[in-house]
Design a protein around this motif. Structure first.
Motif, short mmCIF file in Angstrom:
data_model
loop_
_atom_site.label_atom_id
_atom_site.label_comp_id
_atom_site.label_asym_id
_atom_site.label_seq_id
_atom_site.Cartn_x
_atom_site.Cartn_y
_atom_site.Cartn_z
N ARG A 76 0.80 -1.23 0.03
CA ARG A 76 0.18 0.11 0.05
C ARG A 76 0.85 1.22 0.07
NH1 ARG A 76 -5.16 -0.18 1.22
NH2 ARG A 76 -4.95 1.67 2.45
N ALA A 79 1.90 1.74 -3.45
CA ALA A 79 1.05 2.12 -4.24
C ALA A 79 0.63 3.61 -4.11
CB ALA A 79 -0.20 1.40 -4.20
N LEU A 81 -1.17 4.66 -1.11
CA LEU A 81 -2.31 4.43 -0.38
C LEU A 81 -2.24 5.00 0.99
CD1 LEU A 81 -4.11 1.58 -2.13
CD2 LEU A 81 -4.47 3.90 -2.59
N PRO A 99 -0.64 8.17 -5.01
CA PRO A 99 -1.03 7.13 -5.88
C PRO A 99 -0.84 7.52 -7.41
CG PRO A 99 -2.99 7.77 -4.64
CD PRO A 99 -1.89 8.56 -4.36
N GLY A 100 -0.70 6.64 -8.51
CA GLY A 100 -0.38 7.25 -9.55
C GLY A 100 -0.56 6.02 -10.45
N PRO A 101 -1.08 6.01 -11.93
CA PRO A 101 -1.03 5.04 -12.75
C PRO A 101 0.15 4.20 -13.15
CG PRO A 101 -1.39 7.01 -13.88
CD PRO A 101 -1.30 7.39 -12.51
N ARG A 103 1.92 2.76 -10.96
CA ARG A 103 1.91 1.54 -10.07
C ARG A 103 0.40 0.86 -9.82
NH1 ARG A 103 3.23 5.38 -6.08
NH2 ARG A 103 2.90 6.78 -7.83
N MET A 105 -2.51 -1.89 -9.17
CA MET A 105 -2.54 -2.62 -7.96
C MET A 105 -3.84 -3.73 -8.01
SD MET A 105 -1.99 -1.80 -4.01
CE MET A 105 -2.31 -2.88 -2.67
N GLU B 226 -9.73 3.09 -3.42
CA GLU B 226 -8.15 3.00 -3.56
C GLU B 226 -7.77 2.54 -4.81
OE1 GLU B 226 -7.25 0.65 -0.38
OE2 GLU B 226 -7.08 2.31 1.23
N LEU B 229 -7.78 5.10 -7.37
CA LEU B 229 -6.83 6.06 -7.07
C LEU B 229 -5.64 5.19 -7.94
CD1 LEU B 229 -6.76 6.86 -3.38
CD2 LEU B 229 -6.72 8.58 -5.43
N THR B 230 -5.39 4.03 -7.69
CA THR B 230 -4.36 3.54 -8.64
C THR B 230 -4.49 3.27 -10.04
OG1 THR B 230 -5.10 1.13 -8.34
CG2 THR B 230 -3.87 1.89 -6.35
N LEU B 231 -5.74 3.56 -10.49
CA LEU B 231 -6.02 3.69 -11.83
C LEU B 231 -5.74 5.09 -12.59
CD1 LEU B 231 -8.84 1.23 -12.06
CD2 LEU B 231 -6.57 0.96 -12.93
N GLY B 232 -5.30 6.10 -11.54
CA GLY B 232 -5.27 7.53 -12.08
C GLY B 232 -6.36 8.14 -11.77
N LYS B 234 -8.70 10.83 -9.70
CA LYS B 234 -8.68 11.59 -8.45
C LYS B 234 -9.79 12.71 -8.33
CE LYS B 234 -4.12 11.87 -8.79
NZ LYS B 234 -2.79 12.47 -8.59
#
Lengths: 303, 326
Positions: A76, A79, A81, A99-101, A103, A105, B226, B229-232, B234
């Motif tokens: 996490r 990632a 988070l 967070p960013g694309p 990485r 998850m 979450e 968020l990890t898929l970009g 926000k």
């Protein structure tokens, strides 16, 4: 990072050579002196302490450790988070912020968007990344085709089995073309047969695309079967105990799960993750419980 | 079969079969109606009054009036004492009756129809259907404004801890202030017509709505946030693409419940300023002692509520096919 003596004899020159070449690849993910504490009733509880680790491009890394060693927290943190207390996480040499694309998850709970069809779920990240709807749809369908779910493109997640849901979650993350794919016990909820199938799927995908996989698991066999290197953590606080290079050839043979090097690696990991003293305490607890339970006299002995 | 059914009824949290569902739904309405029928039609279960059919010389008895049973018996005794051999026809006579405020079921059923066809007493007064329509408009506007401000604030409070801390403490305080207490103030500010009534409905539902929507938003599975968020995804895009669609089925259910609350504030709201709508009709009819019409009007409110809710529930199933819960 020397190979432990018990595994040395299985590390053939070819395997040794491959392991060395991995370490010469460019760094994909670089963790430096990472600290993390959680606050519980005003007191700080250290979860991770001074974690240093580097994953190289296109490497498959598994993280194992006893429960409470902070392996999920580590994923996490990478990632984005959770916030970092100390140290840094670098992607391609640049420090990560939130967070960013880059990485992706995959969670144990699938976390597909229940109001979206399979296709829309896979398109989600692509559209967020600025791709046009039409282009995203074409790409999404290719990914869905790749994992054999083309018949379910218009289905909703609740209509899929656990394994199918996890396949969608994986391609949803991969479609975004992240540099690192973080997986937090993704197959823990699946039955053993499906789990093996998903592991094979994952290796197949990993071999064919440019991705570094950082895979959290508590299943040692899974870790050995999948990874190039295994990061073993110890608990309270979570620290790096050892990094083990798996002495098995790639691609994995069909009978690899029963091969001697596999079992030797497992025994070695077992000794790292569950030290001997712990087990004895466990047994004593159980024995005293047995004495409390009356035994049915109709079946006096089960042996 | 019957035993199996009974077992199912008494096991905690077990789904019912179709027959049981029908049977129990029917009984749920039939039982109260049965009690009402018994009280209305079977003499001596209650019937505390006597309806005079023949005054029999008692000065203040009139044919058709209701007197307490005790009073009737005293008068009857007086007459018998004065002339023990008086023939039965000359004595006061009556039948047991219920008070005027408890009309029998058949009277209320008739009133369902006649209440709509009875012209208003004065030509400038509204018919029942006009009163009802007026009430529905008040509810609709009050609830619309409550949703217009309440849902965005609630979603913000449920999404961002900072917004929650800014919005919720005051809302929590304000929701304890009884909406009707603002009646006089609302009239002073907004005049005597519809605006203060809409304001009361608004005050009654808005503050609850903010808190309920915030709680619903917080219940959205954090893993979905979450994952996005990890898929970009926000900020505002996440609210639009993940949070809103994620809570929509629950939000819809919240609105159904809150709409019921809005109806409970209606009666108070309509007494403020110039009395209007269904409340005006009810108070007016009570003044004329047309209690069958009063009951009919109250039941109509209940029916409108129940039917809207059933329609909304059906619609919800259509709108949110992925939603497995209620």
């Amino acid at each position: 990072m020397a190979t432990p003596s018990s595994l040395k004899k299985w590390t053939t020159p070819e395997i040794q050579d491959r392991n060395e070449r991995i370490l010469k690849r460019p760094k994909a993910l670089n963790i430096q002196g990472l600290d993390k504490s959680f606050y519980h009733k005003g007191r700080a509880v250290k979860v991770l302490e001074d974690i240093d680790f580097t994953a190289y491009k296109r490497e498959f890394v598994c993280v194992v450790g006893p429960s409470g060693c902070g392996k999920s927290t580590l994923a996490r943190l990478i990632a984005g988070l959770e916030t970092i207390d100390g140290g840094a996480i670098l992607m391609d040499g640049a420090e990560t912020k939130g967070p960013g694309p880059d990485r992706g998850m995959v969670f144990q709970s699938y976390s597909l968007f229940p109001w979206m069809t399979v296709k829309k779920n896979v398109m989600f990240g692509l559209v967020e990344g600025g791709m046009s709807k039409n282009q995203a749809e074409i790409e999404a369908l290719q990914w869905i085709d790749l994992v054999g779910l083309d018949k379910f493109a218009e289905s909703y997640p609740h209509q899929l089995s656990g394994g199918m849901k996890q396949r969608v979650a994986i391609i949803r993350a991969l479609a975004n073309q992240p540099k690192v794919l973080l997986m937090d016990e993704p197959f823990a909820a699946l039955d053993p047969k499906n789990r093996l199938k998903m592991q094979q799927y994952l290796l197949e995908i990993w071999q064919n695309i440019d991705i570094t996989i950082f895979f959290i698991t508590h299943d040692l066999e899974e870790a050995i079967y999948l990874s190039d290197r295994i990061l073993v953590l110890e608990a309270n606080p979570g620290r790096v105990k050892e990094v083990v290079s798996v002495p098995l050839p790639r691609p994995r043979a069909d009978d690899t799960l029963l091969s001697e090097p596999f079992l030797a690696t497992k025994a070695y990991l077992e000794s790292l993750v569950h030290p001997v003293e712990e087990k004895q305490i466990d047994m004593e607890d159980k024995l005293s419980m047995v004495r409390m339970v009356p035994v049915d006299s109709e079946v006096p002995d089960i042996f | 079969m019957a035993q199996g059914m009974l077992q199912r009824w008494t096991t905690p949290r077990v789904a019912l079969d179709k027959t049981s569902v029908r049977l129990l739904t029917f009984a749920s309405f039939a039982l109260p109606i049965l009690v009402w029928c018994l009280v209305s039609y079977v003499p001596h279960i209650w019937h505390p009054k006597v309806e005079i059919t023949d005054p029999g010389g008692v000065s203040y008895f009139r044919e058709g009036t209701l007197v307490d049973r005790a009073v009737f018996e005293i008068e009857l005794e007086k007459k018998l004492k004065a002339d023990p051999d008086a023939p039965a026809e000359t004595l006061p006579q009556g039948v047991p009756a219920n008070p005027v405020y408890l009309p029998a079921p058949h009277e209320v059923v008739t009133a369902f129809y006649t209440a709509f066809t009875t012209p208003p007493k004065r030509s400038n007064e509204p018919w029942l259907h006009e009163s009802l329509w007026h009430s529905i408009q008040i509810i609709a506007w009050g609830f619309f404004w409550a949703m217009f401000f309440g849902i965005p604030l609630g979603v913000m409070a449920g999404t961002y801890a900072a917004a929650s801390q800014l919005i919720e403490p005051f809302t929590e305080f304000f929701r304890y202030l009884p909406a009707p207490a603002f009646g006089a103030l609302a009239v002073a500010i907004l005049g005597i017509y519809d605006a203060p009534k809409i304001a009361i409905i608004f005050i009654g539902t808005f503050f609850q709505m903010v808190l309920i929507v915030a709680a619903t938003t917080r219940k959205l599975n954090i893993a979905l946030v979450e994952a996005s968020l990890t898929l970009g995804c926000k900020g505002a895009r996440m609210i639009r693409r993940v949070i809103l669609p994620g809570i929509l089925p629950d939000l819809y259910r919240d609105m159904r419940i809150l709409l019921g609350w809005a109806w409970t504030y209606l009666i108070v709201a309509e007494l403020i300023g110039t009395s209007s709508g269904i409340t005006w009709f009810i108070t007016q009819q009570a003044r004329y002692k047309n209690f069958d019409n009063v009951f009919a009007a109250i039941l109509i409110i209940g029916l409108i509520g129940l039917i809207t809710d059933m329609i909304l529930a059906r619609l919800g199933k259509r709108l949110f096919p992925w939603h497995t819960g209620k």
